[in-house]
Scaffold this active site. Structure first.
Site, PDB file in Angstrom:
ATOM      1  N   ASP A  56       0.755  -1.427  -0.021  1.00 18.68           N
ATOM      2  CA  ASP A  56      -0.023  -0.024   0.093  1.00 18.68           C
ATOM      3  C   ASP A  56       0.956   1.285   0.085  1.00 18.68           C
ATOM      4  OD1 ASP A  56      -2.184   1.425  -0.004  1.00 18.68           O
ATOM      5  OD2 ASP A  56      -2.672   1.272   2.183  1.00 18.68           O
ATOM      6  N   HIS A  92       2.768   3.952  -8.595  1.00 22.27           N
ATOM      7  CA  HIS A  92       2.492   2.543  -9.163  1.00 22.27           C
ATOM      8  C   HIS A  92       3.797   2.103  -9.889  1.00 22.27           C
ATOM      9  CE1 HIS A  92      -1.231   2.560  -7.474  1.00 22.27           C
ATOM     10  NE2 HIS A  92      -1.829   3.765  -8.484  1.00 22.27           N
ATOM     11  N   LEU A  98      10.790 -20.102  -5.116  1.00 21.04           N
ATOM     12  CA  LEU A  98       9.729 -19.229  -4.433  1.00 21.04           C
ATOM     13  C   LEU A  98       8.506 -19.380  -5.138  1.00 21.04           C
ATOM     14  CD1 LEU A  98       9.331 -17.110  -2.383  1.00 21.04           C
ATOM     15  CD2 LEU A  98       9.686 -15.497  -4.088  1.00 21.04           C
TER      16      LEU A  98
HETATM   17  C1  IPE Z   1      -5.192  -2.678  -0.436  1.00 20.79           C
HETATM   18  O1  IPE Z   1      -5.068  -1.475  -0.643  1.00 20.79           O
HETATM   19  C2  IPE Z   1      -5.505  -3.437  -1.772  1.00 20.79           C
HETATM   20  C3  IPE Z   1      -4.161  -3.736  -2.390  1.00 20.79           C
HETATM   21  C4  IPE Z   1      -2.969  -3.272  -1.677  1.00 20.79           C
HETATM   22  C5  IPE Z   1      -4.055  -4.246  -3.750  1.00 20.79           C
HETATM   23  P1  IPE Z   1      -6.146  -0.200  -0.847  1.00 20.79           P
HETATM   24  O2  IPE Z   1      -5.409   1.051  -0.891  1.00 20.79           O
HETATM   25  O3  IPE Z   1      -7.004  -0.752  -1.730  1.00 20.79           O
HETATM   26  O4  IPE Z   1      -7.067  -0.471   0.796  1.00 20.79           O
HETATM   27  P2  IPE Z   1      -7.819   0.695   1.411  1.00 20.79           P
HETATM   28  O5  IPE Z   1      -8.924   1.052   0.577  1.00 20.79           O
HETATM   29  O6  IPE Z   1      -6.855   1.549   2.001  1.00 20.79           O
HETATM   30  O7  IPE Z   1      -8.348  -0.362   2.522  1.00 20.79           O
HETATM   31  C1  IPE Z   2      -1.407   0.281  -3.476  1.00 18.42           C
HETATM   32  O1  IPE Z   2      -1.009   1.773  -3.452  1.00 18.42           O
HETATM   33  C2  IPE Z   2      -1.489  -0.002  -4.721  1.00 18.42           C
HETATM   34  C3  IPE Z   2      -2.844  -0.574  -5.246  1.00 18.42           C
HETATM   35  C4  IPE Z   2      -3.942  -0.691  -4.217  1.00 18.42           C
HETATM   36  C5  IPE Z   2      -3.171  -0.787  -6.637  1.00 18.42           C
HETATM   37  P1  IPE Z   2      -2.353   2.867  -3.374  1.00 18.42           P
HETATM   38  O2  IPE Z   2      -2.806   3.023  -4.818  1.00 18.42           O
HETATM   39  O3  IPE Z   2      -3.597   2.268  -2.724  1.00 18.42           O
HETATM   40  O4  IPE Z   2      -1.672   3.870  -2.876  1.00 18.42           O
HETATM   41  P2  IPE Z   2      -2.475   4.949  -1.638  1.00 18.42           P
HETATM   42  O5  IPE Z   2      -2.966   4.209  -0.476  1.00 18.42           O
HETATM   43  O6  IPE Z   2      -3.563   5.658  -2.236  1.00 18.42           O
HETATM   44  O7  IPE Z   2      -1.363   5.779  -1.162  1.00 18.42           O
HETATM   45 MG    MG Z   3      -4.119   2.446  -0.509  1.00 14.59          MG
END
Ligand code: IPE
Ligand code: IPE
Ligand code: MG
Length: 251
Positions: free
Chosen positions: A22, A39, A133
């Site tokens: 995240d 990303h 892995l």
């Molecule tokens: C969880 O992250 C999903 C992934 C890492 C793919 P999100 O950014 O979607 O989660 P929330 O919305 O903060 O719970």
């Molecule tokens: C995690 O990073 C990647 C996905 C959930 C695809 P985020 O896109 O959720 O990044 P934040 O949480 O908005 O910073």
């Molecule tokens: Mg996120």
């Protein structure tokens, strides 16, 4: 100067590590960049962490890459992520082969756009015989959707007369999940949120949890080792006692 880092004890490593990757968006926005740049940088982190886990001899690394709920994001972000996924699946092939990594996936994979799905299938096929892995990508994944799909499957088998309801036990359910196998020993979440966001709901029942404030693009070998060192200090009890007293002492 920083302390010299303690070596990792191979006997105390998790066999299955799961990561909620995240904070890509926040990492980029804090630097005045677009979320997309976060990303992209996050994809580089996947390569670093996968290679290190393979070197350390972990059996499985499950990465939450795209949730069922992430389909709610703006169309432009979804399109970018799906193109990035396709690119990643093509570009990583040599690195996966070099490190003997087998790529697998869990989730509602039929929801992925055809080009991404095609490259996923090709990479899984190419790496299928690698014995190191298991890198498992959770794509269009939701823990509740997985349990729903498992229950549908069990219901179908009951209706077909192949399974009796009273024969269902925990292992029947585990085996009906997307990828039966060892449950995660350690669950890491980056970017500080204290929630599981619908990840591996059944499988993490006794996982050790480690949350770091580092965003996924800034998570590297040092942060991975810090999580693994922390895990090595945990006492896993699974509801039992570590040092049971003789029966007589309990009266
Ligand atoms: C969880 O992250 C999903 C992934 C890492 C793919 P999100 O950014 O979607 O989660 P929330 O919305 O903060 O719970
Ligand atoms: C995690 O990073 C990647 C996905 C959930 C695809 P985020 O896109 O959720 O990044 P934040 O949480 O908005 O910073
Ligand atoms: Mg996120």
């Amino acid at each position: 100067m920083s302390e010299p880092q303690q070596a990792l004890d191979p006997a105390k490593l998790p066999r299955h590590l799961a990561i909620i990757m995240d904070g890509n968006g926040r990492w980029a926005q804090r630097r005045g960049m677009l979320r997309a740049a976060g990303h992209e940088s996050g994809a580089d982190t996947i390569r670093t962490v996968t290679t290190e886990c393979a070197k350390l001899g972990l059996e499985q690394l499950t990465l939450y890459a795209f949730s069922n709920e992430n389909w709610k994001r703006p169309r432009t972000e979804i399109t970018f992520l799906m193109r990035l996924l396709r690119k990643f699946l093509v570009n990583e092939r040599p690195t996966l082969m070099e490190n003997d990594v087998r790529l697998t996936a869990i989730g509602r994979l039929d929801d992925l756009p055809a080009p991404a799905r095609r490259e996923l299938d090709k990479t899984m096929e190419l790496t299928a015989d690698n014995g190191g892995l298991n890198l498992c990508l959770a794509l269009s994944y939701g823990g509740r959707a997985e349990l729903t799909d498992a229950m549908r499957e069990l219901g179908r088998r009951i209706a077909a007369g192949e399974l009796a309801p009273e024969d269902i036990d925990e292992s029947t359910i585990s085996r009906a999940l997307y990828q039966p196998g060892r449950d995660p020993d350690l669950l890491v979440r980056t970017a500080g949120e204290m929630r599981v966001s619908n990840f591996l709901l059944w499988q993490i029942s006794y996982a050790e949890i480690f949350v770091t404030n580092a965003c996924w693009p800034e998570f590297g070998v040092d942060q991975l080792h810090a999580a693994l060192r922390d895990y090595a200090t945990r006492t896993r009890k699974f509801g039992g006692l570590v040092d049971p007293q003789p029966e007589a002492l309990h009266g």
